[in-house]
Design an enzyme around this catalytic site. Structure first.
Site, PDB file in Angstrom:
ATOM      1  CG  HIS A 190      -0.279  -0.041   2.542  1.00 41.98           C
ATOM      2  ND1 HIS A 190       0.245   1.080   3.145  1.00 41.98           N
ATOM      3  CD2 HIS A 190      -0.051  -1.067   3.414  1.00 41.98           C
ATOM      4  CE1 HIS A 190       0.759   0.755   4.318  1.00 41.98           C
ATOM      5  NE2 HIS A 190       0.603  -0.553   4.505  1.00 41.98           N
ATOM      6  CB  CYS A 206       1.739  -3.685   5.381  1.00 41.39           C
ATOM      7  SG  CYS A 206       0.179  -4.459   5.897  1.00 41.39           S
TER       8      CYS A 206
END
Length: 295
Positions: A190, A206
């Site tokens: 992301h 992440c």
């Protein structure tokens, strides 16, 4: 006339889409050309920090600091000469397709074809810290989201109880403008609202990209794209008949870098083509820049 105008507009749109997706792409050949890009130098002006310079050239904090160990990251000084390490050896993988993320260098590679040409784009990333490392392994992209909401995991809310259960899209959302969910559903690729985190181990597992990079990757990939996450502090490659090595210091691993380099060179049948002194020098430097080690 109206039909012609719509067609012309559509052509412009697809031309822009195509050029954006392929701008900055490098060609490669798995057997004879696995070193992409070229390093360069930059003269500091206006008291810019290495962090700002890194972002300007599509680099992470780790890359610019490793390549310039004698410079202060925050105040390198006016007229300082900065090495810009915009050259990379491609990671070692069974096949070059989809996304490969090398945690040791904190960099993402996206492999694709255009008119039978093998192309790759690459972006710096932020990854998980010591307590919440980004997982290794093979995954697929299962979902794409624009302006995603962040559903805060309970493990994070226990440490930071002031956080709401859901953070809506906006400047306070750490997922940024776009997100790609992996088949291990707890993890995403992301954007970020903290660009300084790129090239650092600061996430909860992440993978973060610069705000300007995540829309480009999002546009190019599709649901079902393969994602391979590896940890390779040593990479060897070839270009124009010459052998190169790229070494990154990775404190999460307990390895002998020289032995690892020799193993990789043997596997590629390149060991008899290298200069031992150059190899020792490159391993000592660990500066993340491809160094030629040919005879």
């Amino acid at each position: 006339m109206k039909i012609l105008m719509v067609t012309f507009t559509a052509l412009i749109f697809f031309a822009l889409l195509f050029s954006s997706a392929h701008a900055g792409a490098y060609s490669y050949h798995r057997d004879s050309s696995t070193v992409i890009g070229f390093a360069k130098t930059y003269t500091v002006n206006s008291n810019k920090s290495l962090i700002e310079i890194a972002r300007k050239f599509g680099l992470g904090y780790n890359e610019i600091v490793s390549a310039n160990p004698d410079l202060d990251p925050f105040l390198p000084g006016d007229n300082a000469r900065v090495t810009i390490p915009t050259a990379w050896v491609l990671p070692d993988a069974p096949s070059y397709r989809g996304i490969i993320i090398n945690l040791s260098e904190m960099r993402l590679y996206y492999f694709f074809k255009q008119n039978e040409r093998n192309l790759v784009r690459t972006f710096p990333v932020g990854i998980g810290d010591d307590n919440t490392e980004t997982p290794l392994g093979s995954f697929k992209i299962t979902e794409k989201s624009v302006r995603p909401s962040w559903h805060v995991p309970e493990s994070i809310r226990q440490k930071r109880p002031h956080l709401p259960r859901v953070v809506p899209p906006g400047p306070n959302n750490p997922l940024g403008s776009h997100a790609l969910r992996l088949s291990h559903s707890s993890y995403l690729i992301h954007g970020t609202n903290r660009p300084w985190a790129i090239g650092r181990e600061v996430t909860h597992g992440c993978i973060r990209l610069y705000p300007e990079d995540i829309p480009k990757l999002f546009q190019m990939v599709s649901v079902g794209t393969d994602v391979l996450i590896v940890r390779q502090p040593v990479k060897v490659g070839v270009r124009d008949g010459k052998v190169y090595i790229e070494v990154h210091e990775d404190n999460t691993l307990d390895i002998n870098y020289f032995n690892e380099a020799v193993r990789l060179l043997k596997n590629r049948n390149l060991l008899d083509q290298i200069n031992t002194e150059r190899l020792h020098y490159a391993v000592r430097q660990k500066n993340g820049v491809p160094i030629e080690i040919s005879n």
